[in-house]
Scaffold this motif. Sequence first.
Motif, mmCIF file in Angstrom:
data_model
loop_
_atom_site.group_PDB
_atom_site.id
_atom_site.type_symbol
_atom_site.label_atom_id
_atom_site.label_comp_id
_atom_site.label_asym_id
_atom_site.label_seq_id
_atom_site.Cartn_x
_atom_site.Cartn_y
_atom_site.Cartn_z
ATOM 1 N N ALA A 78 0.699 -1.436 -0.054
ATOM 2 C CA ALA A 78 -0.044 -0.211 -0.012
ATOM 3 C C ALA A 78 0.887 1.150 0.064
ATOM 4 C CB ALA A 78 -0.883 -0.127 1.368
ATOM 5 N N ILE A 79 0.149 2.479 -0.365
ATOM 6 C CA ILE A 79 0.932 3.655 -0.389
ATOM 7 C C ILE A 79 0.358 4.374 0.954
ATOM 8 C CG2 ILE A 79 1.394 5.871 -1.424
ATOM 9 C CD1 ILE A 79 2.834 3.392 -2.691
ATOM 10 N N VAL A 80 1.361 4.906 1.890
ATOM 11 C CA VAL A 80 0.818 5.779 2.818
ATOM 12 C C VAL A 80 0.055 7.083 2.298
ATOM 13 C CG1 VAL A 80 1.241 6.955 5.227
ATOM 14 C CG2 VAL A 80 2.347 4.629 4.447
ATOM 15 N N THR A 81 -1.171 7.373 2.796
ATOM 16 C CA THR A 81 -1.755 8.744 2.276
ATOM 17 C C THR A 81 -1.936 9.495 3.389
ATOM 18 O OG1 THR A 81 -4.038 7.655 2.645
ATOM 19 C CG2 THR A 81 -3.339 7.547 0.626
ATOM 20 N N GLU A 82 -1.994 9.260 4.646
ATOM 21 C CA GLU A 82 -1.832 10.122 6.043
ATOM 22 C C GLU A 82 -1.357 9.387 7.074
ATOM 23 O OE1 GLU A 82 -5.318 12.447 8.517
ATOM 24 O OE2 GLU A 82 -5.943 11.540 6.672
ATOM 25 N N VAL A 83 -0.883 10.305 8.098
ATOM 26 C CA VAL A 83 -0.268 9.519 9.156
ATOM 27 C C VAL A 83 -0.732 10.592 10.230
ATOM 28 C CG1 VAL A 83 1.852 9.005 10.717
ATOM 29 C CG2 VAL A 83 1.879 8.575 8.015
ATOM 30 N N GLU A 115 10.399 17.016 9.763
ATOM 31 C CA GLU A 115 10.182 18.012 8.692
ATOM 32 C C GLU A 115 9.179 17.561 7.589
ATOM 33 O OE1 GLU A 115 14.150 19.004 7.075
ATOM 34 O OE2 GLU A 115 15.014 19.215 8.764
ATOM 35 N N ALA A 116 9.263 16.141 7.387
ATOM 36 C CA ALA A 116 8.358 15.835 6.380
ATOM 37 C C ALA A 116 7.021 15.622 6.997
ATOM 38 C CB ALA A 116 8.948 14.522 5.738
ATOM 39 N N CYS A 119 4.919 10.798 11.328
ATOM 40 C CA CYS A 119 5.416 9.526 11.158
ATOM 41 C C CYS A 119 5.427 9.014 12.456
ATOM 42 C CB CYS A 119 6.755 9.693 10.635
ATOM 43 S SG CYS A 119 8.030 10.304 11.933
ATOM 44 N N TYR A 120 5.292 7.435 11.866
ATOM 45 C CA TYR A 120 5.820 6.473 13.002
ATOM 46 C C TYR A 120 7.267 5.959 12.842
ATOM 47 C CZ TYR A 120 0.986 6.089 14.584
ATOM 48 O OH TYR A 120 -0.206 6.472 15.332
ATOM 49 N N GLN A 121 8.013 6.159 13.777
ATOM 50 C CA GLN A 121 9.530 5.711 13.755
ATOM 51 C C GLN A 121 9.734 4.607 14.646
ATOM 52 O OE1 GLN A 121 10.521 10.177 14.797
ATOM 53 N NE2 GLN A 121 12.294 8.967 13.947
ATOM 54 N N ASN A 122 10.731 4.015 14.503
ATOM 55 C CA ASN A 122 11.556 3.173 15.199
ATOM 56 C C ASN A 122 12.870 3.737 15.556
ATOM 57 O OD1 ASN A 122 13.384 1.085 16.396
ATOM 58 N ND2 ASN A 122 11.839 -0.727 15.985
ATOM 59 N N ILE A 123 13.260 4.257 16.683
ATOM 60 C CA ILE A 123 14.346 5.110 16.773
ATOM 61 C C ILE A 123 15.708 4.119 16.697
ATOM 62 C CG2 ILE A 123 15.906 6.434 18.269
ATOM 63 C CD1 ILE A 123 13.213 7.826 17.545
ATOM 64 N N ASP A 124 15.560 2.843 17.440
ATOM 65 C CA ASP A 124 16.998 1.845 17.406
ATOM 66 C C ASP A 124 17.058 1.586 15.930
ATOM 67 O OD1 ASP A 124 16.290 2.117 20.163
ATOM 68 O OD2 ASP A 124 15.316 0.356 20.453
ATOM 69 N N GLU A 125 15.969 1.168 15.097
ATOM 70 C CA GLU A 125 16.341 0.530 13.787
ATOM 71 C C GLU A 125 16.449 1.626 12.829
ATOM 72 O OE1 GLU A 125 13.949 -3.042 12.851
ATOM 73 O OE2 GLU A 125 14.194 -3.504 15.181
ATOM 74 N N GLY A 126 16.102 2.936 13.055
ATOM 75 C CA GLY A 126 16.252 3.836 12.064
ATOM 76 C C GLY A 126 14.997 3.713 10.974
ATOM 77 N N ILE A 127 14.027 3.242 11.454
ATOM 78 C CA ILE A 127 12.592 2.858 10.412
ATOM 79 C C ILE A 127 11.539 4.105 10.495
ATOM 80 C CG2 ILE A 127 10.857 1.457 9.953
ATOM 81 C CD1 ILE A 127 12.721 -0.937 10.860
ATOM 82 N N VAL A 128 11.385 4.551 9.481
ATOM 83 C CA VAL A 128 10.173 5.710 9.587
ATOM 84 C C VAL A 128 9.422 5.548 8.581
ATOM 85 C CG1 VAL A 128 9.835 8.229 9.204
ATOM 86 C CG2 VAL A 128 12.286 7.370 10.244
ATOM 87 N N ILE A 129 8.039 5.481 8.917
ATOM 88 C CA ILE A 129 6.857 5.338 8.009
ATOM 89 C C ILE A 129 6.127 6.759 8.013
ATOM 90 C CG2 ILE A 129 4.720 4.256 7.720
ATOM 91 C CD1 ILE A 129 5.703 1.612 8.740
ATOM 92 N N GLN A 130 6.049 7.406 6.783
ATOM 93 C CA GLN A 130 5.497 8.536 6.494
ATOM 94 C C GLN A 130 4.596 8.572 5.243
ATOM 95 O OE1 GLN A 130 8.929 11.127 7.276
ATOM 96 N NE2 GLN A 130 9.358 10.708 5.069
ATOM 97 N N LYS A 131 3.802 9.714 5.024
ATOM 98 C CA LYS A 131 2.910 10.029 3.708
ATOM 99 C C LYS A 131 3.901 9.462 2.732
ATOM 100 C CE LYS A 131 -0.040 13.293 1.983
ATOM 101 N NZ LYS A 131 -0.108 12.991 0.760
#
Length: 164
Positions: A78-83, A115-116, A119-131
Amino acid sequence: SSGINAEYGGPRLIDIVKKKLFTEVEGSCTGEHGFVVAVTTIDHIGNGVIDQGQGSVNFPVKYKAIVFRPFKGEVVDAIVTEVNKVGIFCAVGPLSCFISRHSIPADMEHNADTEAGECYQNIDEGIVIQKDDEIRLKIIGTRVDANDIFAVGSLMDDFLGLVS
Protein backbone atom coordinates in the motif's frame (compact mmCIF):
# COMPACT_ATOMS: atom_id res chain seq x y z
CA SER A 1 -27.62 -3.72 -18.77
CA SER A 2 -26.66 -0.48 -20.44
CA GLY A 3 -29.10 2.30 -21.44
CA ILE A 4 -28.56 3.96 -24.84
CA ASN A 5 -30.58 6.93 -26.09
CA ALA A 6 -32.56 6.19 -29.26
CA GLU A 7 -30.68 8.90 -31.19
CA TYR A 8 -27.57 6.66 -31.19
CA GLY A 9 -29.31 3.81 -33.02
CA GLY A 10 -27.73 2.89 -36.33
CA PRO A 11 -24.75 1.06 -37.79
CA ARG A 12 -22.41 2.02 -34.90
CA LEU A 13 -24.83 0.88 -32.17
CA ILE A 14 -22.74 -2.11 -31.01
CA ASP A 15 -19.61 0.09 -30.75
CA ILE A 16 -21.58 2.60 -28.65
CA VAL A 17 -22.87 -0.18 -26.35
CA LYS A 18 -19.29 -1.47 -25.89
CA LYS A 19 -17.91 2.01 -25.19
CA LYS A 20 -20.67 2.70 -22.66
CA LEU A 21 -19.94 -0.63 -20.94
CA PHE A 22 -16.23 0.22 -20.58
CA THR A 23 -16.88 3.74 -19.24
CA GLU A 24 -19.60 2.65 -16.78
CA VAL A 25 -18.04 -0.56 -15.47
CA GLU A 26 -14.25 -0.06 -15.40
CA GLY A 27 -13.22 1.64 -12.17
CA SER A 28 -16.55 0.91 -10.48
CA CYS A 29 -17.05 -1.19 -7.35
CA THR A 30 -19.72 -3.59 -6.22
CA GLY A 31 -19.70 -5.15 -2.79
CA GLU A 32 -20.30 -8.59 -4.28
CA HIS A 33 -17.50 -8.67 -6.89
CA GLY A 34 -15.09 -5.93 -5.76
CA PHE A 35 -13.37 -3.24 -7.82
CA VAL A 36 -13.58 -3.75 -11.60
CA VAL A 37 -10.06 -3.13 -12.90
CA ALA A 38 -10.68 -3.90 -16.58
CA VAL A 39 -13.25 -5.53 -18.85
CA THR A 40 -11.37 -8.27 -20.72
CA THR A 41 -13.98 -9.79 -23.03
CA ILE A 42 -17.57 -9.14 -24.06
CA ASP A 43 -19.27 -12.52 -24.37
CA HIS A 44 -22.73 -11.48 -25.52
CA ILE A 45 -24.81 -8.37 -26.18
CA GLY A 46 -28.51 -9.22 -25.93
CA ASN A 47 -31.48 -7.70 -27.70
CA GLY A 48 -32.35 -4.18 -26.65
CA VAL A 49 -35.39 -3.52 -24.48
CA ILE A 50 -37.04 -0.09 -24.66
CA ASP A 51 -37.32 1.72 -21.30
CA GLN A 52 -40.59 3.52 -21.88
CA GLY A 53 -40.14 5.83 -18.91
CA GLN A 54 -36.76 7.13 -20.12
CA GLY A 55 -37.00 6.70 -23.88
CA SER A 56 -33.73 4.77 -23.95
CA VAL A 57 -32.87 1.22 -24.98
CA ASN A 58 -31.29 -1.16 -22.44
CA PHE A 59 -28.97 -3.90 -23.70
CA PRO A 60 -28.12 -6.82 -21.42
CA VAL A 61 -24.37 -7.42 -21.74
CA LYS A 62 -22.48 -10.51 -20.57
CA TYR A 63 -18.77 -9.85 -20.04
CA LYS A 64 -15.64 -11.00 -18.20
CA ALA A 65 -13.51 -8.63 -16.14
CA ILE A 66 -10.43 -8.49 -13.93
CA VAL A 67 -11.53 -7.57 -10.42
CA PHE A 68 -9.76 -6.72 -7.15
CA ARG A 69 -11.59 -8.17 -4.14
CA PRO A 70 -9.60 -7.96 -0.90
CA PHE A 71 -9.92 -10.75 1.68
CA LYS A 72 -9.25 -10.97 5.42
CA GLY A 73 -5.74 -12.35 5.99
CA GLU A 74 -4.43 -11.17 2.60
CA VAL A 75 -1.02 -9.45 2.59
CA VAL A 76 -0.86 -6.44 0.25
CA ASP A 77 1.39 -3.49 -0.57
CA ALA A 78 0.00 0.00 0.00
CA ILE A 79 0.93 3.69 -0.28
CA VAL A 80 0.62 5.76 2.91
CA THR A 81 -1.81 8.65 2.36
CA GLU A 82 -1.97 10.09 5.89
CA VAL A 83 -0.30 9.61 9.27
CA ASN A 84 -1.69 10.85 12.59
CA LYS A 85 -1.77 9.86 16.25
CA VAL A 86 -4.67 7.41 15.77
CA GLY A 87 -2.89 5.46 13.03
CA ILE A 88 -1.98 5.24 9.36
CA PHE A 89 -4.32 5.68 6.39
CA CYS A 90 -3.21 4.11 3.11
CA ALA A 91 -4.35 3.14 -0.37
CA VAL A 92 -4.13 -0.33 -1.89
CA GLY A 93 -4.96 0.69 -5.45
CA PRO A 94 -8.60 1.84 -5.22
CA LEU A 95 -9.05 0.36 -1.72
CA SER A 96 -8.86 2.65 1.34
CA CYS A 97 -7.26 1.02 4.37
CA PHE A 98 -6.74 2.13 7.98
CA ILE A 99 -4.13 0.78 10.38
CA SER A 100 -4.86 1.62 14.01
CA ARG A 101 -1.94 2.58 16.24
CA HIS A 102 -2.85 -0.57 18.23
CA SER A 103 -2.02 -2.62 15.10
CA ILE A 104 1.37 -0.93 14.67
CA PRO A 105 4.29 -2.57 16.54
CA ALA A 106 4.85 -1.11 20.03
CA ASP A 107 8.44 -0.12 19.17
CA MET A 108 7.11 2.25 16.47
CA GLU A 109 6.26 5.61 18.07
CA HIS A 110 4.17 8.43 16.64
CA ASN A 111 6.19 11.59 15.98
CA ALA A 112 4.46 14.83 14.92
CA ASP A 113 7.63 16.96 14.87
CA THR A 114 9.48 15.90 11.72
CA GLU A 115 10.30 18.08 8.70
CA ALA A 116 8.35 15.78 6.37
CA GLY A 117 5.24 15.76 8.61
CA GLU A 118 3.89 13.19 11.03
CA CYS A 119 5.35 9.69 11.06
CA TYR A 120 5.74 6.47 13.00
CA GLN A 121 9.35 5.67 13.73
CA ASN A 122 11.53 3.10 15.40
CA ILE A 123 14.49 5.04 16.80
CA ASP A 124 16.66 1.91 17.40
CA GLU A 125 16.41 0.54 13.85
CA GLY A 126 16.06 3.90 12.06
CA ILE A 127 12.74 2.89 10.44
CA VAL A 128 10.38 5.75 9.55
CA ILE A 129 6.90 5.39 8.01
CA GLN A 130 5.45 8.62 6.63
CA LYS A 131 3.18 9.95 3.86
CA ASP A 132 3.89 8.53 0.37
CA ASP A 133 5.92 5.57 1.73
CA GLU A 134 5.24 2.05 0.46
CA ILE A 135 4.27 -0.39 3.19
CA ARG A 136 3.29 -4.06 3.35
CA LEU A 137 0.29 -4.84 5.54
CA LYS A 138 -2.08 -7.66 6.41
CA ILE A 139 -5.81 -7.07 5.95
CA ILE A 140 -7.54 -7.98 9.23
CA GLY A 141 -11.05 -6.95 8.21
CA THR A 142 -13.16 -5.47 5.44
CA ARG A 143 -16.41 -3.50 5.36
CA VAL A 144 -18.44 -3.89 2.21
CA ASP A 145 -20.94 -1.21 1.15
CA ALA A 146 -23.12 -1.32 -1.96
CA ASN A 147 -20.58 0.69 -4.01
CA ASP A 148 -17.34 0.57 -2.02
CA ILE A 149 -15.06 -1.60 0.11
CA PHE A 150 -12.98 -0.40 3.07
CA ALA A 151 -10.31 -2.35 4.92
CA VAL A 152 -8.59 -2.39 8.30
CA GLY A 153 -4.99 -3.55 8.34
CA SER A 154 -2.17 -4.52 10.66
CA LEU A 155 1.62 -4.28 10.69
CA MET A 156 1.91 -6.79 13.57
CA ASP A 157 3.44 -9.76 11.75
CA ASP A 158 6.73 -10.87 10.28
CA PHE A 159 7.85 -9.08 7.10
CA LEU A 160 5.21 -6.34 7.38
CA GLY A 161 5.93 -2.63 7.50
CA LEU A 162 8.11 -0.38 5.38
CA VAL A 163 9.04 -1.81 1.95
CA SER A 164 12.61 -0.72 1.28
